[in-house]
Scaffold this motif. Structure first.
Motif, mmCIF file in Angstrom:
data_model
loop_
_atom_site.group_PDB
_atom_site.id
_atom_site.type_symbol
_atom_site.label_atom_id
_atom_site.label_comp_id
_atom_site.label_asym_id
_atom_site.label_seq_id
_atom_site.Cartn_x
_atom_site.Cartn_y
_atom_site.Cartn_z
ATOM 1 N N ASP A 104 0.839 -1.200 0.000
ATOM 2 C CA ASP A 104 0.000 0.000 0.000
ATOM 3 C C ASP A 104 0.875 1.251 0.000
ATOM 4 N N PRO A 105 1.003 1.923 -1.154
ATOM 5 C CA PRO A 105 1.853 3.122 -1.195
ATOM 6 C C PRO A 105 1.297 4.275 -0.374
ATOM 7 N N GLN A 106 -0.003 4.239 -0.073
ATOM 8 C CA GLN A 106 -0.603 5.299 0.726
ATOM 9 C C GLN A 106 -0.066 5.280 2.152
ATOM 10 N N SER A 107 0.052 4.092 2.743
ATOM 11 C CA SER A 107 0.482 3.993 4.130
ATOM 12 C C SER A 107 1.994 3.835 4.282
ATOM 13 N N SER A 108 2.697 3.470 3.217
ATOM 14 C CA SER A 108 4.137 3.240 3.337
ATOM 15 C C SER A 108 4.962 4.510 3.176
ATOM 16 N N LEU A 109 4.325 5.622 2.759
ATOM 17 C CA LEU A 109 5.018 6.904 2.625
ATOM 18 C C LEU A 109 4.526 7.851 3.713
ATOM 19 N N ASN A 110 5.435 8.567 4.335
ATOM 20 C CA ASN A 110 5.074 9.512 5.386
ATOM 21 C C ASN A 110 4.377 10.715 4.776
ATOM 22 N N ARG A 111 3.097 10.865 5.097
ATOM 23 C CA ARG A 111 2.302 11.918 4.472
ATOM 24 C C ARG A 111 2.714 13.318 4.911
ATOM 25 N N SER A 112 3.530 13.408 5.958
ATOM 26 C CA SER A 112 3.955 14.721 6.444
ATOM 27 C C SER A 112 5.160 15.271 5.691
ATOM 28 N N TYR A 113 5.796 14.437 4.873
ATOM 29 C CA TYR A 113 7.023 14.830 4.180
ATOM 30 C C TYR A 113 6.779 14.960 2.683
ATOM 31 N N ARG A 114 7.463 15.937 2.093
ATOM 32 C CA ARG A 114 7.463 16.026 0.639
ATOM 33 C C ARG A 114 8.301 14.889 0.058
ATOM 34 N N VAL A 115 8.092 14.596 -1.204
ATOM 35 C CA VAL A 115 8.799 13.500 -1.863
ATOM 36 C C VAL A 115 10.312 13.702 -1.770
ATOM 37 N N GLU A 116 10.771 14.929 -1.910
ATOM 38 C CA GLU A 116 12.212 15.192 -1.816
ATOM 39 C C GLU A 116 12.764 14.737 -0.470
ATOM 40 N N THR A 117 12.054 15.033 0.594
ATOM 41 C CA THR A 117 12.509 14.657 1.931
ATOM 42 C C THR A 117 12.504 13.142 2.104
ATOM 43 N N ILE A 118 11.465 12.480 1.578
ATOM 44 C CA ILE A 118 11.372 11.023 1.670
ATOM 45 C C ILE A 118 12.576 10.363 1.018
ATOM 46 N N LEU A 119 12.959 10.851 -0.160
ATOM 47 C CA LEU A 119 14.088 10.260 -0.875
ATOM 48 C C LEU A 119 15.429 10.709 -0.297
ATOM 49 N N ALA A 120 15.495 11.955 0.142
ATOM 50 C CA ALA A 120 16.772 12.491 0.623
ATOM 51 C C ALA A 120 17.243 11.811 1.896
ATOM 52 N N SER A 121 16.308 11.369 2.738
ATOM 53 C CA SER A 121 16.717 10.742 3.995
ATOM 54 C C SER A 121 17.518 9.474 3.730
ATOM 55 N N ALA A 122 17.089 8.683 2.759
ATOM 56 C CA ALA A 122 17.834 7.465 2.420
ATOM 57 C C ALA A 122 19.139 7.800 1.711
ATOM 58 N N LEU A 153 9.076 16.248 -6.793
ATOM 59 C CA LEU A 153 9.850 16.359 -5.561
ATOM 60 C C LEU A 153 9.176 17.281 -4.554
ATOM 61 N N ASP A 154 8.462 18.278 -5.020
ATOM 62 C CA ASP A 154 7.865 19.278 -4.138
ATOM 63 C C ASP A 154 6.442 18.931 -3.705
ATOM 64 N N ARG A 155 5.981 17.743 -4.050
ATOM 65 C CA ARG A 155 4.624 17.347 -3.684
ATOM 66 C C ARG A 155 4.634 16.421 -2.466
ATOM 67 N N TYR A 156 3.484 16.385 -1.803
ATOM 68 C CA TYR A 156 3.272 15.459 -0.690
ATOM 69 C C TYR A 156 2.588 14.194 -1.225
ATOM 70 N N PRO A 157 2.722 13.078 -0.521
ATOM 71 C CA PRO A 157 2.127 11.829 -1.021
ATOM 72 C C PRO A 157 0.638 11.930 -1.344
ATOM 73 N N HIS A 158 -0.132 12.685 -0.549
ATOM 74 C CA HIS A 158 -1.573 12.769 -0.801
ATOM 75 C C HIS A 158 -1.895 13.525 -2.085
ATOM 76 N N GLU A 159 -0.917 14.231 -2.635
ATOM 77 C CA GLU A 159 -1.116 14.944 -3.889
ATOM 78 C C GLU A 159 -0.802 14.078 -5.113
ATOM 79 N N LEU A 160 -0.442 12.827 -4.885
ATOM 80 C CA LEU A 160 -0.092 11.912 -5.960
ATOM 81 C C LEU A 160 -1.169 10.847 -6.125
ATOM 82 N N SER A 161 -1.235 10.283 -7.314
ATOM 83 C CA SER A 161 -2.127 9.145 -7.539
ATOM 84 C C SER A 161 -1.506 7.887 -6.949
#
Length: 327
Positions: A104-122, A153-161
């Motif tokens: 489930d990509p909806q629950s596996s991504l932190n909705r509080s972070y933008r995509v850039e932050t999600i990828l940058a942490s790793a 990169l500047d979007r949040y998970p809830h803004e994505l399909s």
């Protein structure tokens, strides 16, 4: 360098259940064996499909491979190294080699972070990048790799399909440049048209990056398209494993035959199995049946099946655990 990237040797997982009133009424002890003595080998660059009903132990086995849970028996060997007792100081090495894409990509991504932050942490942790510009450019490259515009990169998970979120999840897994991806039902939560896009993306990424997959799914058509070999799991055990076309064209275990009989395979030469329905109920994990675990539901069960547990043995190019299959 060994061709065997992942080996599971007698891997088991037992959970201690509360000795509740329910357990006592069932006449069972306080332990549930979710995975039982699993032997599997995954070679470099291949896709192993893992199939079976919900609750059969597929996702538990995935967590054991990833060391998200510890085995209670057996060994997990990765790239020739036994990682069963791997300590915290060595987990960074292992996490950089083995990653997971969740269902489930909806629950596996932190909705509080933008995509850039999600990828940058790793990227910061595993590649040692520190400058914001370097992190952003590396994250943009990851999005391009999975077919997304860097503007995401500047979007949040809830803004994505849903499909876009799953591509971000794949990009996050690839950020550490792993050798093995465990794909736990990666398309089951997506629309059918989007499923095809993600499956084709995974196929392309494997070819381009030389990845190895353990692909867990209940969709047998997708497994046939993507996998080189397939392992069929029932009640925590592997009951049949071998080349995907060999098993799909001539399934030998009664459970595999029932699974395939319920799927419309796009192959005019495919001979439909005669078994079309299961009998009986799924056994309780608190009170596992004697002998073959499948015998209470098997349309072909005999007395021997009730008394003796079959072991995997080579038959016609596959390994199958069934007393009824002739050599």
């Amino acid at each position: 360098m060994s061709e065997r990237l992942l080996e599971l040797v007698g891997v088991s997982k037992t959970y201690e259940a509360d000795a509740s009133l329910w357990a006592r009424l069932m006449g069972a002890g306080g332990a549930v064996r979710a995975v039982s003595e699993v032997d599997l080998t995954v070679t470099r660059g291949e896709t192993l499909g893992l199939v079976g009903e919900s609750g059969c132990g597929k996702s538990t086995l995935a967590r054991l491979i990833l060391k998200l849970e510890e085995v209670t028996g057996g060994d997990v060997i990765f790239d020739g190294r036994n990682v069963t007792g791997l300590g915290p100081q060595h987990l960074a090495w292992f996490r950089s080699r083995v990653q997971i894409v969740f269902q489930d990509p909806q629950s596996s991504l932190n909705r509080s972070y933008r995509v850039e932050t999600i990828l940058a942490s790793a990227l910061r942790l595993h590649r040692g990048l520190k400058r914001r510009s370097d992190l952003r450019e590396a994250a943009a490259d990851l999005l391009r790799l999975v077919g997304l515009d860097p503007a995401f990169l500047d979007r949040y998970p809830h803004e994505l399909s849903g499909g876009q979120r799953q591509r971000v999840g794949i990009a996050r897994a690839l950020s550490v440049e792993p050798d093995l991806l465990v794909l736990d039902e990666p398309v089951s939560a997506l629309d059918v048209s989007i499923q095809a896009q993600i499956v084709n993306l995974l196929h392309d990424l494997q070819r381009r990056l030389g990845l190895t997959y353990v692909f867990i799914s209940h969709d047998l058509n997708v497994v046939r398209y993507l996998a080189d070999r397939v392992a069929v799991m029932y009640f925590g055990r592997i009951v049949e494993t071998g080349p995907v076309e060999t098993i799909y064209r001539r399934p030998r275990h009664p459970y595999t035959r029932v699974l395939l009989s319920a799927v419309a395979l796009p192959d005019p030469e495919h001979e439909l199995p005669t078994e079309t329905a299961l009998t009986g109920e799924v056994p309780s994990p608190l009170a596992p049946p004697s002998g073959c675990a499948f015998h209470p539901r098997c349309p072909l069960a005999q007395e021997r099946c009730r008394r003796e547990r079959p072991e995997l043995r080579e038959v016609g190019g596959v390994a199958v655990a069934c007393h009824l299959v002739e050599s």
